[in-house]
Every structure is written in C-alpha cells, then in structure tokens.
Write a protein that holds these residues in place. Structure first.
Motif, mmCIF file in Angstrom:
data_model
loop_
_atom_site.group_PDB
_atom_site.id
_atom_site.type_symbol
_atom_site.label_atom_id
_atom_site.label_comp_id
_atom_site.label_asym_id
_atom_site.label_seq_id
_atom_site.Cartn_x
_atom_site.Cartn_y
_atom_site.Cartn_z
ATOM 1 N N UNK A 201 44.744 -13.858 -22.014
ATOM 2 C CA UNK A 201 45.233 -12.770 -21.151
ATOM 3 C C UNK A 201 44.474 -11.481 -21.428
ATOM 4 N N UNK A 202 44.275 -11.166 -22.713
ATOM 5 C CA UNK A 202 43.571 -9.936 -23.083
ATOM 6 C C UNK A 202 42.119 -9.955 -22.601
ATOM 7 N N UNK A 203 41.460 -11.088 -22.769
ATOM 8 C CA UNK A 203 40.059 -11.199 -22.333
ATOM 9 C C UNK A 203 39.946 -11.100 -20.809
ATOM 10 N N UNK A 204 40.868 -11.728 -20.099
ATOM 11 C CA UNK A 204 40.861 -11.654 -18.639
ATOM 12 C C UNK A 204 41.154 -10.236 -18.161
ATOM 13 N N UNK A 205 42.077 -9.560 -18.854
ATOM 14 C CA UNK A 205 42.378 -8.166 -18.495
ATOM 15 C C UNK A 205 41.154 -7.283 -18.701
#
Length: 297
Positions: A124-128
């Motif tokens: 999620x953090x990388x996609x954000x």
C-alpha cells in the motif's frame, strides 16, 4: 538546512517506534476506540495547540497573517490544504500524519492482524508513493506526508511489538558488525537516492529507516551511562522539543540577525530550544496535576 535534513530523516524511526509502543500498550491493555482517541489527543493535540497559539503571537509581531494558519492547525483541516500544512512551522506536518494514524487505528490494527498484513501495508505504501509521484504531488506535504506513505513502517513496528510481547528476547540488539553494515548501506542509499531527486526520493523510506535505526542502536550498544541517562531524561520532553524547536530557531535567527557565526547561532538554537521544551513539559505536567487534584476534590 543540511543538519535539518539529516535530523528530519529520523522521522521513520519515530513512526516505527510509535507503532511499536502503541500496539504493545494495546496488547497489554486494550482500549475502546473512544478511550484510545481521548488518551492520544490529550497527549498530542493540546500541547500542539499551545505551541500554535504562541507561534501565532510571534507571527503577529512579525506582521504575518495568522487567522487561517491558526484555524487550520487548531481545527486540523490544514492536513488537506498544502498552503497551511507547514504554515506554523515545518515540523507541524508530522502532527497531521500521526493524527491520521490515530483516526485509522481500528483499521490499522485489523490490517496488522491479517495474514501477511505487514506485506500488504508495504505494498500500500509503495503504491501510494508511486501514485503521488505520477500525479505530480511529490513535493507537497499533504500528499507525501499522508499516513499511507508511512503505513508499512508503522505496521512493522506493530508486528515487532507482537513478537516482543510473546518473547522479548527475540528482539535482542544485533551484533556490531551487522548494525555497522546496515547503517552504512542505509545511509549511503538514503544519500544517493536523495541526491538523485524524483522519483528516487519517494522510495528512500526503507534505506532511511534501516540506516537511522541501525545508527540509534549503535549508540545504544556503546552503553555509555551518562550518554544513555541524557537520552532517557530528554525522552520525557522529546515531543515538546519537537514542537517548539522551529519557533525558537526562528526567534533566535531574528534576534541575532547574522551578528554571530552560524555555528554559534546553531548552538544557541539547540540549547535554548532544549530548555524551552523542558520548561514547557514541567509547566504542562504541573497544570495537569493541579487539574487532577482539583477534580478529585
């Protein structure tokens, strides 16, 4: 500015420690969502509000507009307005981030408890970060400081708390050679990615966390008694120091007006902000004790 950039990158360690401490406390004594918010806001929001009011007085004296910056910080809508997020000090962006974590606490706990929850948080953090970069908002704090950017390290801290609660010895400090290697690699990658600029800066959270956490543990392993006592003492008012330091820096810079060397000015900033934070914490604790004593009567 170089010193500020170096210190600012340590926020990743703080977020990991926040996840660790909050979840460990939750595992030992679960609180309802309402009780959790009341406790955390009491610790984080009200001291921030006091510093914002004092900062507003300083800004008025400097002939600056204070209405919207003050309202944005006190009513918390500044976390959605790029022009307001750091309007009362560059450090205030983090208050928005940590409050977002508090608001999302039940969901974050549920995510952590799912199978491979930390891996999902990392994704999620990388996609954000990727979405923020591609949308052209990489330089805006309301976007790159949003809690999803740091979800992976907060959840990693929670996962470590879970391991520690079951077996404290499982989190023994690594050996010197591993810490030194991790510190060196993490610091180098952080610097290289920072120098490379966008889009590398969006993904330097991982080496930054590894590098700074290893550095902190290296200092801890030195086991210098006076050194550790100083940090233990400072820890009591570290949040207050974080809140007041930019305001004190601005006041010192204005008063000195370049009449002393940069090193002298920097030393004054550190010393005065340290004692201002200590005084703030002592006064705040005294007022809380008086309020508690009055309520018991």
């Amino acid at each position: 500015m170089m010193a500020a950039a170096f210190g600012g990158a340590g926020v990743h360690v703080f977020i990991l420690c926040s996840g660790f401490g909050l979840y460990l406390s939750y595992l030992r004594k679960p609180l309802s969502y309402k009780a959790f918010l009341k406790k955390r806001f009491g610790r984080v929001y009200w001291p921030m509000a006091v510093v914002c009011l004092v900062t507003a007085l300083w800004m008025i004296g400097q002939g600056k507009d204070v209405l919207m910056p003050l309202l944005g910080n006190l009513l918390l809508f500044k976390m959605f307005v790029p022009e307001l997020d750091c309007s009362m000090g560059g450090q205030m962006w983090f208050i928005s981030t940590i409050i977002q974590f508090y608001m999302a606490w039940p969901l974050v706990v549920r995510l952590t408890n799912t199978n491979r929850g930390w891996v999902i948080a990392l994704a999620i953090s990388l996609l954000w970060a990727l979405a923020v970069g591609m949308s052209g908002h990489a330089e805006e704090r309301v976007w790159n400081g949003f809690f999803l950017q740091y979800l992976w390290e907060f959840c990693l801290g929670m996962k470590l708390a879970e391991v520690y609660a079951k077996n404290p010895s499982a989190l023994d400090v690594p050996k010197w050679k591993y810490l030194f290697a991790a510190c060196l690699v993490g610091m180098i990658l952080t610097g290289v990615m920072g120098y490379g600029g966008f889009p590398w800066t969006l993904f330097n959270d991982i080496p930054s966390l590894v590098g700074y956490l290893s550095l902190a543990l290296l200092f801890y392993k030195l086991n210098i008694r006076r050194f550790n006592r100083f940090f233990s003492f400072t820890n009591v008012f570290s949040y207050e120091w974080y809140l007041v330091h930019i305001l004190v820096f601005e006041i010192v810079k204005s008063v000195m007006g370049g009449s002393v060397s940069p090193i002298t000015e920097f030393a004054l900033c550190l010393i005065l902000s340290y004692f201002a934070a200590w005084g703030f914490e002592v006064s705040w604790t005294y007022m809380k004790q008086r309020k508690r004593s009055f309520a018991e009567r």
